[in-house]
Write an enzyme that holds these catalytic residues in place. Structure first.
Site: not given
Ligand code: ACO
Length: 402
Positions: A280, A337
């Site tokens: 998140h 979620d």
């Molecule tokens: N699985 C694996 N790796 C992940 C995940 C995940 N679910 N989420 C983040 N990471 C990793 C990223 O690859 C990144 O790694 P790095 O630093 O080595 O490049 C690090 O964790 C930081 O993640 P970001 O992508 O920079 O985080 P951001 O804040 O931009 O994205 C998001 C947040 C979109 C929710 C992301 O965590 C994600 O895609 N999660 C999966 C989708 C999801 O569950 N979305 C629902 C969100 S809650 C909502 O809307 C109700």
């Protein structure tokens, strides 16, 4: 020899903040999130108390009006909503035009957008009466629009709203009742869905809420602004994650239930696979909503007498992820979620309806933010800046010389 400073904006300092990670676009008095400590409050009330003791309609009133309603205010608000649940008969023709396999989120955003063609008498954002009427219409009609989208997808006749039922009861009946067949509301399902809607009702400047504000900042009407929010919610990185989580769990099950193999895939970033329902932007601790939903998933499955192998897979995934340095070091925890889909599935909703349920819950939050912005005398049109990275300048070349 080109002077790069000529490309820099002439109106002062511009910050580049990828994905608005650190930039506040608004001041807001609606929702407080403390991502480091896993705290969420609507108008100062802890989410745990609202989910345990409140109702969704009360929560909607609270978000939009700033205070919990008195008994009379709640009765008046509910009564007003009840009077607007019907859709104009011509709205039904939209559904006839959609392909049978249309995604319900596509139908939802289209039909909500189309409300602005039917209800032109409530377009003016600066007329308090019209603003209120749009809000009541949206709250009242979204469950009907959502239920019709489901009916369209399964080829069943539409079921009209029944105004003696509560908000959630009415939605469940419009969704699952079939004419000329017995239909009984299950109180376990009614209660659980009401709680889930409360947990989804607002989350400050998430992608869809920011979208509603951005569209509304141009003084577009409420229907148009909310329709844009629904589109933003659909994506799998936002509300669409609840559908994506269930599809991920089903895939793991089909592949033999090997959770370790899946976690390895995520860590190796094979095919861009993510652990959906984890991570998140704001929460760097357990999402307080996820903690409540996890408990609810156990309760609902037990009370409905259902067991679900996918719940076992989800629990294993969570356990593995929470003890794995890849996820721990990145502070990736389950988000709202991760467990919701298991409850929706136990209630009988198909996967494609999951994000629609999120939209039903988020609607009061979107509306509250739209009003807060419109009522703020200092609000300006949303207009981000950019850092231009293209070619500095060049001369036009005639078509036959390129
Ligand atoms: N699985 C694996 N790796 C992940 C995940 C995940 N679910 N989420 C983040 N990471 C990793 C990223 O690859 C990144 O790694 P790095 O630093 O080595 O490049 C690090 O964790 C930081 O993640 P970001 O992508 O920079 O985080 P951001 O804040 O931009 O994205 C998001 C947040 C979109 C929710 C992301 O965590 C994600 O895609 N999660 C999966 C989708 C999801 O569950 N979305 C629902 C969100 S809650 C909502 O809307 C109700």
């Amino acid at each position: 020899g080109f002077d790069i400073s000529k490309l820099l904006p002439q109106t002062g300092l511009v910050t580049l903040d990828n994905g608005f990670g650190n930039t506040a676009a608004y001041k807001s008095a609606i929702t407080f999130v403390d991502g480091d400590n896993g705290i969420l409050r609507y108008r100062g009330y802890p989410i745990e108390q609202l989910a345990e003791r409140g109702s969704f309609i009360e929560t909607a009133y609270l978000l939009i009006n700033g205070e919990l309603p008195t008994t009379d205010q709640l009765a008046e608000f509910s009564n007003e909503i009840t009077q607007h649940t019907l859709l104009h008969e011509d709205v039904k023709r939209f559904y006839q035009g959609f392909p049978r396999d249309a995604h319900p989120m596509a139908m939802l955003s289209s039909v909500v957008g189309a409300l602005s063609t039917f209800y032109q008498d409530s377009h003016n954002p600066f007329d308090a009466g019209q603003r209120h009427l749009s809000t009541v219409r949206l709250l009242a009609k979204l469950p009907t629009i959502a239920a019709y989208a489901y009916k369209k997808s399964v080829g069943q006749p539409f079921v009209y709203p029944r105004n003696d039922l509560s908000y959630v009861e009415n939605f469940l009946r419009m969704t699952f009742a079939v004419p000329a067949q017995e239909f009984e509301l299950n109180p376990v399902v009614v209660n659980a869905l009401d709680k889930l809607l409360i947990l989804h009702a607002d989350h400050e400047q998430n992608c869809s809420t920011s979208t509603v504000r951005l569209v509304g900042s141009s003084h577009a009407n409420q229907f148009a602004s909310i329709s844009a929010g629904i589109s933003a919610l659909w994506g799998p990185l936002h509300g669409g994650a609840n559908q994506a989580v269930l599809e991920m769990l089903e895939q793991i099950q089909q592949d033999g239930g090997d959770v370790d193999a899946f976690i390895r895939k995520v860590k190796n970033r094979e095919d861009g696979v993510k652990l959906m329902g984890f991570g998140h932007r704001v929460y760097k601790a357990f999402d307080p909503r996820a903690a409540l939903v996890k408990g609810l998933a156990h309760d609902v499955l037990a009370q409905l007498g259902k067991s679900d192998e996918l719940l076992e897979i989800a629990l294993k995934l969570e356990e593995h992820a929470l003890s794995d340095d890849f996820f721990v070091s990145r502070k990736l925890y389950p988000n709202v979620d991760f467990y919701t889909g298991l409850i929706y599935r136990a209630m009988g909703f198909p996967t494609s309806m999951f994000t629609v349920l999120f939209a039903l819950g988020r609607l009061p939050g979107w509306i509250a933010h739209w009003h807060e912005m419109i009522n703020d005398p200092g609000s300006r049109i949303g207009r981000p800046r950019q850092i231009y990275t293209g070619t500095a300048i060049r001369d036009y070349v005639e078509l036959d010389k390129r």
